[in-house]
Design an enzyme around this catalytic site. Structure first.
Site, PDB file in Angstrom:
ATOM      1  N   ASP A 147       0.824  -1.318   0.163  1.00 29.22           N
ATOM      2  CA  ASP A 147      -0.041   0.089  -0.129  1.00 29.22           C
ATOM      3  C   ASP A 147       0.836   1.192   0.074  1.00 29.22           C
ATOM      4  O   ASP A 147       1.513   1.582   1.094  1.00 29.22           O
ATOM      5  CB  ASP A 147      -0.900  -0.095   1.312  1.00 29.22           C
ATOM      6  CG  ASP A 147      -1.794   1.105   1.276  1.00 29.22           C
ATOM      7  OD1 ASP A 147      -1.927   1.959   0.438  1.00 29.22           O
ATOM      8  OD2 ASP A 147      -2.524   1.308   2.263  1.00 29.22           O
ATOM      9  N   GLU A 149       1.077   4.442   0.655  1.00 33.95           N
ATOM     10  CA  GLU A 149       0.466   5.581   1.308  1.00 33.95           C
ATOM     11  C   GLU A 149       1.527   6.030   2.321  1.00 33.95           C
ATOM     12  O   GLU A 149       2.326   5.192   2.767  1.00 33.95           O
ATOM     13  CB  GLU A 149      -0.723   5.368   2.149  1.00 33.95           C
ATOM     14  CG  GLU A 149      -2.121   4.986   1.176  1.00 33.95           C
ATOM     15  CD  GLU A 149      -3.237   4.928   1.756  1.00 33.95           C
ATOM     16  OE1 GLU A 149      -3.859   5.856   1.900  1.00 33.95           O
ATOM     17  OE2 GLU A 149      -3.578   3.617   2.068  1.00 33.95           O
TER      18      GLU A 149
END
Length: 715
Positions: A147, A149
């Site tokens: 992910d 982020e």
């Protein structure tokens, strides 16, 4: 029948791990934020009629990519709650696996600059992939979920996203975990960096899913098919039941093989889950067991600052930074092995020496902290035990191909008002395409964060040195006057003292530029590589050093082949005497190992600028018998007069302690003019073969105890 066969083929091609006989179609993916919720609740939900578990894959959300600024290394960090789950795998992971579920660890950034997309080299990507693989294997996980982020790219001197990083990471991880799951949460810079150099992220991941909750949007990750993708993204408790039903309908009608649920709580979610499962599977969702509460894990961080030193071929010193007043457990193993060997248990030290290694062999090591609980393991960079005696000649240099081969030293903080770079280079060729750059060494994070030495530039000849420093948010550049020749050894040095930038070639000042201000350089330091691989250095390197002060011309000219240790403000010193292996040890004592990419035995050789017994490999017998400073005071040849005219006689005086030695004369382009043997005492030198200009005089005694370089000016 055709659909079943097609799915089987896809599973083989993309190495999709087979779940259990109760696997749903579409596959149910569930994220659990373990900071607040109990992972075991994923095993409480079943379909009402068939009795199948709703979730086939459960993601632990989330571990982090942190950045060790002291070593310039991204590392896997597990907070107190992820630590609780992993270190108690028999309680929180194994029960779900026993129900036929796969348990996967999600990895995302942590506001420290390290992310999926800014690994500067394949070696750094491989190092992080090895950390992930060790974690999966140690704690019995079924794979890794990515992910992209919260990385805050560029923090702590890290680089911005590049094209190759994410591809290299998943490729390296798949090679280490061929039978495990690798999945991608389709979000962030990684979503637009899915191919590089003919390689595709989709060739190495098993699934990808939409990251925009409440929407239906298929991730574009070639060559993944609909069977491997979830266009639907449901945020439990935030996506409405009607939207959940709509997303399920579109999934089923589109023939998609995955459905993703995010943020399973510790409260009853059967209403919203049923809004999807009634359409997907024709069944309601029910609770099969009571939901469980979650209590926070205890903080206990693993140590960082990991490095190796004192490699002898059969032993190594493993080093780390202290975490409070805790103790540590340390293990090591052959890189090719699966079982770990204990090196220390509950030690309060910050280092341990391991003996009984096999020479010139790759090893891994790991360490954890003992608090009231145990931390997760942090896995150190892989190291080579070394040969112990280096190569037979006692001296070696490394050849780089100008394309895929280089060295990475991790992060070096060179911020300040003074620094120096020096080393020996022997270019094999110079770059013939724009921007005509061959990188020698340094850091180049951005125009406002860099310090490096290279050959060539867009407006500079490809065989001239360029010294570049970021001062006042601008790259200040100094070019050499001298152009280098291919296949010739040169000692090159660049210094900055807060007032002037200087370049030296073979110990002689070549170019100067007035400059004031502090240097900003804090990032990944490389040898033979900067910015991208098209600028890699093609040739041989030896005796590379980094200083946090400005060297004087005397220091440079007298210590080109060796530095007496310890040395003030010497930040890193790579002698390249290993003669084999994939790493070069730092002899400065600071543990800045140079990790090599793309090299094998053919890269090492004994074509060196400083021969055996000279300052390159250590002191002579005379140096060992008396103090180093006393010996150096004696070891001086003298040229007089200097400067002089072609009609003047030149005398070269050799110290009496040396029976004889070899004199080499080089022009300022590095070309050898002549060599001759000189005996101790005063030697007359015939200048008839020399025209007006500058020359380099190099003398090496027969016993190797003295090697000195001087500048000769003929007017």
């Amino acid at each position: 029948m055709k659909k079943t066969i097609t799915m089987l083929i896809l599973m083989i091609i993309h190495a999709i791990p087979v779940l259990n006989a109760q696997q749903l179609s579409p596959t149910g993916i569930c994220y659990v934020e373990v900071n607040n919720n109990n992972l075991l609740n994923a095993g409480s939900y079943k379909l009402q009629t068939s009795g199948k578990y709703l979730f086939n894959v459960v993601n632990i959300f989330a571990a982090n990519i942190n950045y060790d600024t002291s070593r310039g290394r991204p590392y896997l960090y597990c907070n107190n709650n992820v630590t609780k789950v992993l270190t108690n795998a028999s309680t929180y992971i194994k029960p779900l696996q026993d129900k036929g579920m796969k348990v996967v660890l999600t990895i995302l950034g942590n506001h420290q600059g390290a992310g999926l997309c800014n690994f500067p080299t394949r070696e750094s990507a491989r190092d992080f992939a090895q950390q992930l693989a060790h974690t999966v294997n140690t704690y019995g996980l079924d794979g890794i979920d990515f992910d992209d982020e919260y990385s805050d790219y560029g923090q702590n001197g890290t680089g911005q996203p590049n094209a190759s990083s994410f591809v290299m990471l998943v490729q390296e991880l798949k090679a280490l975990l061929p039978n495990k799951m690798i999945t991608f949460y389709y979000y962030g810079p990684a979503a637009s960096r899915l191919s590089w150099n003919g390689l595709r992220v989709g060739d190495y991941v098993n699934h990808s899913w939409n990251a925009s909750y409440g929407t239906f949007s298929a991730p574009n990750v070639p060559p993944l098919t609909n069977a491997q993708i979830s266009p639907a993204a449901v945020w439990l408790g935030n996506t409405s039941n009607s939207t959940t039903t709509s997303l399920a309908t579109q999934t089923k009608n589109g023939g998609y093989g995955v459905f993703m649920w995010y943020d399973l709580h510790g409260t009853n979610e059967t209403s919203q889950l049923s809004a999807g499962t009634q359409t997907l599977y024709g069944e309601q969702t029910v609770l099969s067991t009571p939901l469980q509460l979650w209590t926070q894990g205890t903080n206990c961080d693993a140590p960082i600052g990991l490095f190796t030193s004192n490699l002898t071929g059969t032993s190594v010193k493993l080093n780390w930074s202290a975490v409070g007043t805790n103790t540590y457990d340390v293990d090591y193993k052959l890189a090719s092995a699966t079982a770990w060997t204990n090196a220390a248990t509950a030690t309060s030290s910050t280092s341990v020496t391991v003996s009984g290694l096999t020479a010139n062999t790759e090893y891994d090591w790991r360490i954890r902290t003992n608090c009231s609980v145990k931390s997760t393991y942090i896995f150190a960079p892989r190291f080579n035990s070394g040969t112990g005696t280096t190569n037979p000649s006692g001296s070696a240099a490394l050849s780089l191909d100008g394309s895929s081969e280089s060295g990475s030293a991790g992060n070096l903080n060179l911020n300040g008002s003074a620094l120096s770079f020096e080393g020996w280079i022997k270019p094999s060729s110079f770059k013939s395409a724009s921007p005509y750059i061959s990188s020698v060494m340094g850091t180049e994070v951005s125009d406002s964060n860099s310090a490096f030495l290279r050959l060539g530039d867009a407006s500079l000849a490809n065989n001239k040195l360029q010294f570049v420093l970021s001062i006042n948010n601008v790259q200040q550049k100094l070019a050499s006057v001298t152009a280098l020749n291919a296949n010739t050894w040169y000692h090159v040095a660049a210094t900055y003292d807060g007032s002037n930038m200087r370049i030296y070639i073979n110990g002689v000042l070549d170019a100067t530029k007035s400059q004031t201000g502090n240097v900003v350089s804090n990032g990944a330091f490389n040898v033979g590589y900067l910015y991208n691989t098209s600028r890699n250095f093609n040739g041989k390197v030896d005796e590379m050093r980094v200083w946090k002060r400005a060297l004087s011309q005397t220091e440079i000219s007298q210590n080109m082949c060796n530095v007496t240790l310890p040395a003030t403000s010497l930040a890193a010193y790579w002698k390249f005497n290993e003669g084999s292996g994939s790493s070069v040890q730092d002899t400065s004592g600071n543990g800045v190992t140079l990790t090599l990419t793309g090299v094998d035995a053919s890269n090492w050789g004994t074509d060196v600028p400083c021969t055996t017994g000279s300052q390159k490999t250590g002191s002579s017998k005379a140096q060992k018998a008396v103090g180093q400073e006393e010996v150096m005071a004696k070891k001086q040849i003298k040229l007089y007069p200097n400067p002089l005219s072609t009609s003047s006689p030149l005398t070269i005086s050799i110290p009496e302690e040396y029976n004889k030695g070899r004199l080499s004369v080089y022009n300022f382009n590095g070309g050898l003019v002549e060599t001759k043997t000189l005996k101790a005492g005063a030697n007359a030198y015939d200048l008839s073969s020399l025209s007006m200009g500058n020359y380099i005089i190099q003398f090496e005694s027969q016993d190797g105890g003295l090697k000195q370089t001087e500048k000769l000016i003929v007017k």
